[in-house]
Design an enzyme around this catalytic site. Structure first.
Site, PDB file in Angstrom:
ATOM      1  N   TYR A 173       0.829  -1.203   0.000  1.00 27.47           N
ATOM      2  CA  TYR A 173       0.000   0.000   0.000  1.00 27.47           C
ATOM      3  C   TYR A 173       0.863   1.253   0.000  1.00 27.47           C
ATOM      4  CZ  TYR A 173       0.789   0.928   5.025  1.00 27.47           C
ATOM      5  OH  TYR A 173       1.346   1.232   6.249  1.00 27.47           O
ATOM      6  N   LYS A 209       6.446  -1.822   1.993  1.00 21.47           N
ATOM      7  CA  LYS A 209       5.246  -1.236   2.585  1.00 21.47           C
ATOM      8  C   LYS A 209       4.087  -2.231   2.428  1.00 21.47           C
ATOM      9  CE  LYS A 209       3.081   3.279   3.267  1.00 21.47           C
ATOM     10  NZ  LYS A 209       3.217   3.313   4.719  1.00 21.47           N
ATOM     11  N   GLU A 228      12.252   2.533  13.932  1.00 22.73           N
ATOM     12  CA  GLU A 228      11.271   3.540  13.508  1.00 22.73           C
ATOM     13  C   GLU A 228      10.094   3.458  14.470  1.00 22.73           C
ATOM     14  OE1 GLU A 228       9.576   2.644   9.658  1.00 22.73           O
ATOM     15  OE2 GLU A 228       9.594   0.498  10.060  1.00 22.73           O
ATOM     16  N   LEU A 267      10.894   1.367   7.097  1.00 20.76           N
ATOM     17  CA  LEU A 267      10.321   1.871   5.849  1.00 20.76           C
ATOM     18  C   LEU A 267      11.088   3.117   5.421  1.00 20.76           C
ATOM     19  CD1 LEU A 267       7.799   1.320   3.984  1.00 20.76           C
ATOM     20  CD2 LEU A 267       6.863   3.364   5.062  1.00 20.76           C
TER      21      LEU A 267
END
Ligand code: PDD
Length: 294
Positions: free
Chosen positions: A40, A154, A186, A210
């Site tokens: 996505y 992702k 993250e 990411l």
């Protein structure tokens, strides 16, 4: 709260057409539903204009490549479709969600179907204003990063991120910072920056996180402004003594962190470097609105 009986407002693009959200249906045999087999993107839009559209489409291409799924649409069609999504969303400030799954298969089988028919969803929604959270500053907690090794993809398979965010919420926090092998990778849905010795630091890209489009933009703006920044591994032990901590994402843009694991960050208020970085980001948003930046 919207009563559950009310149909959700708006329309989405699903498998070739725009239709009311309440009528949008996906097969129970869709591999996105059965396996989380899909990827996505979330693209922010300001004044009807997408921010970093090509970079988002590049990352989509990379994610699809990693999961070995051919891009179902040519780049020009994506651009067109996303312009339609902006129109559907009524222009203004939006978040465009797009998702591609490996589609429905004849039966539930882990291995790929011989001829996948990808499911494509595009869903515009208003971009929530993060201004109040930015003014108050975000509260974060550190949690173990229990995700798989391919966090640069992702993927829609977000269970570990969902569990981390929920645990953070139950602890009264806005975000969880994830720690793997002593290093902060993250947030559950954001990238992380730390200011130490007056230098902005963020983990280098790799499989552990990411490659955030917002992160790249923030680094670009800081460098252009001559502010010192470094991409380097971020030991979790370093967080406690940080002068400032920030988190970035397409939907929350850039936020200062004012509490970490129950203790204030710096003096417990958004820091001076954050104020500079946010001013740069805000100016960039305005340039996007005017059509002078993308
Ligand atoms: N998430 N890291 C993770 C795990 C994320 O899910 C996100 C964004 C980011 C920031 O990436 P970007 O700056 O490109 O948005 C980093 C989106 C917003 C989401 O899942 O809704």
């Amino acid at each position: 709260m919207v009563p559950v009986t009310e149909p959700p407002p708006g329309r989405c693009w699903l498998d070739g057409r725009w239709l009311p959200l309440a009528q949008a249906r996906v097969s129970v045999l869709d591999r996105g539903f059965l396996f989380g087999d899909g990827v996505y993107e979330v693209i922010p839009v300001y004044g009807g204009r997408p921010l970093r559209l090509e970079q988002h489409l590049d990352r989509l291409e990379a994610s699809l490549g990693h999961i070995r799924l051919a891009n179902p649409l040519p780049r020009a069609r994506w651009r067109e479709l996303l312009a339609e999504a902006v129109h559907e969303g009524g222009g203004g400030d939006l978040a465009l969600y797009l998702q591609v799954t490996r589609g429905p298969a004849p039966r539930r089988d882990h291995a790929f179907p011989a001829e996948p028919r990808p499911t494509v969803l595009v869903l515009p929604s208003p971009l929530a204003d993060a201004g109040a959270l930015r003014a108050r500053g975000a509260v974060v907690v550190t949690l173990p990063d229990i995700r798989w090794r391919w966090c640069h993809v992702k993927a829609i398979t977000l269970l570990a991120n969902v569990l981390a965010r929920q645990q953070a919420a139950e602890l009264g926090a806005d975000e969880a910072l994830l720690v793997r092998d002593g290093l902060v990778s993250e947030g559950s849905a954001s990238n992380v920056f730390v200011v130490a010795d007056g230098v902005v630091r963020t983990p280098p890209k790799g499989e552990h996180m990411l490659p955030g489009i917002t992160r790249d933009l923030v680094l670009e703006l800081l460098r252009e402004a001559g502010l010192p920044c470094r991409e380097e591994p971020l030991p979790a032990a370093r967080l406690a003594g940080a002068e400032e901590i920030w988190i970035s994402s397409s939907t929350r843009e850039l936020l200062p962190v004012v509490r970490l694991d129950g203790r204030p960050v710096g003096d417990g208020r958004p820091g001076p470097l954050f104020a500079r970085a946010w001013a740069l980001y805000d100016a960039y948003r305005e340039a996007v609105r005017r059509g002078e930046a993308g």
